[in-house]
Scaffold this motif. Structure first.
Motif, short mmCIF file in Angstrom:
data_model
loop_
_atom_site.label_atom_id
_atom_site.label_comp_id
_atom_site.label_asym_id
_atom_site.label_seq_id
_atom_site.Cartn_x
_atom_site.Cartn_y
_atom_site.Cartn_z
N LEU A 101 0.69 -1.34 0.03
CA LEU A 101 0.02 -0.10 0.10
C LEU A 101 1.00 1.34 -0.02
CD1 LEU A 101 -2.84 1.28 0.16
CD2 LEU A 101 -2.63 1.09 2.75
N ALA A 102 1.99 1.26 1.01
CA ALA A 102 2.81 2.35 0.81
C ALA A 102 3.53 2.51 -0.28
CB ALA A 102 3.65 2.18 1.89
N GLY A 103 4.13 1.50 -0.85
CA GLY A 103 4.69 1.41 -2.40
C GLY A 103 3.70 2.30 -3.52
N PHE A 104 2.51 1.76 -3.71
CA PHE A 104 1.68 2.14 -4.42
C PHE A 104 1.46 3.55 -4.20
CE2 PHE A 104 0.23 -2.25 -5.09
CZ PHE A 104 0.58 -2.44 -6.55
N GLY A 105 1.32 4.10 -3.04
CA GLY A 105 1.31 5.60 -2.54
C GLY A 105 2.59 6.41 -3.20
N THR A 106 3.61 5.62 -3.17
CA THR A 106 4.80 6.53 -3.63
C THR A 106 4.89 6.39 -5.13
OG1 THR A 106 6.39 4.30 -3.39
CG2 THR A 106 6.06 5.63 -1.65
N VAL A 107 4.40 5.37 -5.74
CA VAL A 107 4.07 5.27 -7.18
C VAL A 107 3.09 6.28 -7.76
CG1 VAL A 107 3.32 3.95 -9.10
CG2 VAL A 107 4.71 2.72 -7.49
N ALA A 108 2.24 6.51 -7.05
CA ALA A 108 1.47 7.71 -7.16
C ALA A 108 1.89 8.97 -6.98
CB ALA A 108 -0.07 7.52 -6.29
N ALA A 109 2.47 9.07 -6.06
CA ALA A 109 3.53 10.22 -5.82
C ALA A 109 4.29 10.84 -6.92
CB ALA A 109 4.33 10.39 -4.67
N GLY A 110 4.92 9.84 -7.44
CA GLY A 110 5.98 9.85 -8.70
C GLY A 110 5.15 10.11 -9.87
N MET A 111 4.13 9.54 -10.13
CA MET A 111 3.06 10.04 -11.43
C MET A 111 2.90 11.51 -11.09
SD MET A 111 3.57 7.09 -12.96
CE MET A 111 2.19 7.46 -14.32
N VAL A 112 2.46 11.93 -10.12
CA VAL A 112 2.05 13.15 -9.88
C VAL A 112 3.32 14.10 -10.02
CG1 VAL A 112 1.19 14.97 -8.13
CG2 VAL A 112 0.22 12.72 -8.11
N LEU A 113 4.39 13.75 -9.52
CA LEU A 113 5.78 14.72 -9.68
C LEU A 113 6.17 14.46 -11.20
CD1 LEU A 113 7.99 16.39 -8.37
CD2 LEU A 113 9.08 14.11 -8.19
N ASP A 114 5.84 13.56 -11.89
CA ASP A 114 6.07 13.35 -13.21
C ASP A 114 5.52 14.46 -14.20
OD1 ASP A 114 7.76 12.30 -15.45
OD2 ASP A 114 6.03 11.18 -15.68
N ILE A 115 4.09 14.69 -13.49
CA ILE A 115 3.27 15.69 -14.41
C ILE A 115 3.49 16.93 -13.91
CG2 ILE A 115 0.65 16.10 -14.66
CD1 ILE A 115 0.05 13.22 -14.14
N VAL A 116 3.44 17.25 -12.74
CA VAL A 116 3.50 18.56 -12.27
C VAL A 116 4.73 19.19 -12.65
CG1 VAL A 116 1.84 18.19 -10.47
CG2 VAL A 116 4.30 18.06 -9.90
N GLN A 117 6.05 18.57 -12.78
CA GLN A 117 7.26 19.18 -13.29
C GLN A 117 7.14 20.19 -14.24
OE1 GLN A 117 10.27 16.57 -14.50
NE2 GLN A 117 8.69 14.92 -15.12
N HIS A 118 6.28 19.63 -15.21
CA HIS A 118 6.15 20.76 -16.49
C HIS A 118 5.20 21.85 -16.37
CE1 HIS A 118 7.99 17.36 -18.28
NE2 HIS A 118 7.09 16.84 -18.29
N TRP A 119 4.69 22.14 -14.77
CA TRP A 119 3.87 23.15 -14.66
C TRP A 119 4.72 24.48 -14.39
CZ3 TRP A 119 -0.26 21.56 -10.38
CH2 TRP A 119 -1.15 20.73 -10.71
N ASP A 120 4.09 25.70 -14.87
CA ASP A 120 4.72 27.05 -14.86
C ASP A 120 5.46 27.32 -13.24
OD1 ASP A 120 4.31 27.22 -17.32
OD2 ASP A 120 2.45 28.85 -16.85
N VAL A 121 4.98 26.70 -12.06
CA VAL A 121 5.43 27.14 -11.12
C VAL A 121 6.67 26.39 -10.76
CG1 VAL A 121 4.03 25.40 -9.57
CG2 VAL A 121 4.93 27.41 -8.47
N PHE A 122 6.75 25.15 -11.24
CA PHE A 122 8.03 24.20 -11.21
C PHE A 122 9.09 24.44 -12.27
CE2 PHE A 122 4.93 21.67 -8.89
CZ PHE A 122 5.73 21.09 -7.96
N ARG A 123 8.50 25.36 -13.50
CA ARG A 123 9.66 25.81 -14.22
C ARG A 123 10.24 26.79 -14.14
NH1 ARG A 123 6.12 25.70 -19.79
NH2 ARG A 123 8.14 26.66 -20.52
#
Length: 506
Positions: free
Chosen positions: A101-123
């Protein structure tokens, strides 16, 4: 004529009376009797501490309110209570589901980070990447520490009555709100400094944005996760499950995802308000900081958290600084095309390592608490640095759990890698050489962390420090730093040897 009093009954702090021959450390002294004869009296040292808890009494903590605590039969040895009498299979069975369960939570967090890294605030405010490991590490600094502290309290009977339970809840919730606000503020300062030193560029607007985003994220995430932790620990005890095996992984499973989602959403919203409503960021930061005195008063009035309020700052602040160094590595690699995929894998490898070592540290701490109090030196708490053989290959229960946790690394990561690949995260094809390098980094990370945990928890115990409050922040922060560093090294080596089939960097 000299007479010797061979035995003397010595009163204990808890009201029990123990024969003198049951206590160690006799010291003979001579006195003059009424008739002038010399009488040698054997003065026996009472080993009861200020709390009335002896090594045997620690096993009877659940019944300390009854008259049964007066029974100090020497037939009872300092054997840990029933929650720690577990086989390798039972440990693995209890840890497996929360670990996945914890691992899938980190996978979900990784997927979120992979998406939001292209947002303006991260750029345009790249220092937000430095905040990511520091704020995700709060689950190790605060929630996992809370889970370990409450698991120990539940196992030794300090949460059995409604009054004790409510006392532990209110004090600990106020405590983590104080710590979350302060650490969130300090993490934003570290992000500003680490972002300014390499580039030599400083923006006050961005600094205030980082402060508001960090403090708000830390406060809200800790509030939500703290309430969840309390529910998990109470529920696991009622179901007959050792909270040490399930509480910390569940804290980690939701911690990364909730914290990263909050950080992304809050920073994006505040970034949008920079141009038209510049006053919003200072107001948000001031609001959460203004609540600090309230939480301090509540935590200070509670005896269960008063000591931690004064002495528990060193580990969380140092852990935040260590995690921020890992964030600096992430900030410098995530924008490099040769390191594409780092964003999605970093929360996974860091989260898994932190989850496993937190379980081990929590278990060892509970084991020691059942043998005495911090500062005692039973055989279970060696002061010297342990050998790898004693950590992983001895017959005691902590070594058994270390083997079980280490064996979970490869199958767990294979499941998580397949999940990322099936969701097309990171734009990275899973070739054999990529999996070998990734698994090598993950195994080495967990191996180092489990060994350090065995040494650190016992070392802190011998220095009169409660490992529940001090060890997990250091261990999870080291997990972030080691995991990020080894993962970046693996990606760099893959790029050097030209593993183009893995599409790393495409």
């Amino acid at each position: 004529m000299t007479s010797k009093l061979e035995q003397k009954e010595t009163p204990q702090a808890n009201g029990a009376t123990v024969p003198g021959d049951c206590l160690a450390g006799p010291e003979p002294s001579e006195f003059l009797g009424a008739d002038g004869t010399r009488v040698e009296v054997v003065v026996l040292e009472s080993r009861a501490n200020a709390k009335g808890v002896r090594e045997e009494d620690a096993l009877l903590e659940n019944g300390s309110q009854s008259n049964e605590s007066d029974d100090t039969s020497t037939d009872r040895g300092p054997e840990p209570a029933s929650p720690l009498k577990e086989t390798s299979f039972s440990i693995g069975l209890q840890v497996l589901f929360p670990f996945l369960l914890a691992g899938f939570g980190t996978v979900a967090a990784g997927m979120v980070l992979d998406i939001v890294q292209h947002w303006d605030v991260f750029r345009y405010v790249t220092e937000v990447f430095i905040l990511v490991p520091a704020l995700l590490g709060l689950k190790g600094n605060l929630e996992m520490t809370l889970a370990s502290r409450l698991s120990t309290a539940a196992n030794i009977g300090q949460m059995d009555t409604p009054k004790e339970l409510w006392k532990m809840i209110t004090g600990n919730m106020a405590l983590i709100q104080v710590q979350a606000t302060v650490v969130g503020f300090l993490a934003s300062i570290a992000a500003v400094v680490f972002g300014w030193i390499p580039d030599g560029h400083f923006s006050m607007a961005h600094a205030v944005l980082l402060c508001a985003s960090s403090v708000a994220t830390a406060f809200i995430a800790s509030l939500v996760l703290g309430m969840i932790m309390i529910g998990v620990i109470i529920g696991s005890r009622k179901m007959g499950i050792n909270p040490d095996n399930v509480a910390t992984p569940i804290a980690a499973s939701l911690g990364d995802l909730i914290t990263l989602a909050l950080l992304s959403g809050i920073s994006w919203g505040l970034y949008k308000e920079l141009e038209s409503k510049a006053y919003v960021n200072p107001l948000v930061c001031a609001f959460f900081i203004s609540l600090l005195p309230i939480w301090v008063i509540i935590a200070k009035r509670n005896s269960a958290t008063r000591e931690v309020l004064y002495s528990g700052w060193e580990p969380v602040i140092i852990a935040m600084a260590i995690s921020s160094v890992g964030g600096l590595i992430l900030d410098r690699t995530v924008s490099d095309p040769n390191f594409a995929g780092m964003a999605v894998f970093t929360p996974v490898i860091n989260g898994v390592g932190g989850n496993l070592v937190a379980v081990q540290a929590s278990r060892i701490s509970t084991y020691l608490h059942m043998s005495g109090v911090p500062g005692d030196s039973p055989e279970t708490a060696p002061r010297k640095c342990p050998s790898p053989c004693s950590t992983f290959f001895s017959s005691d229960v902590n070594s058994r759990s270390a083997r079980v946790l280490f064996l979970l690394v490869v199958p767990g990561h294979l499941v998580f890698l397949y999940t990322i690949h099936s969701m097309q995260g990171g734009h990275t094809t899973l070739t054999l050489i990529f999996i070998v390098f990734y698994m090598t980094a993950a195994l080495l990370q967990v191996l180092i962390l489990l060994y350090i945990a065995d040494w650190m928890v016992h070392w802190m115990w011998g220095r009169h420090l409660d490992p529940d409050n001090f060890s997990i922040p250091y261990l999870t922060a080291l997990g972030d730093l080691i995991g990020t560093g080894l993962l970046a090294l693996s990606f760099h080596v893959l790029w050097l040897i030209g593993d183009r089939d893995s599409d790393v960097g495409d």
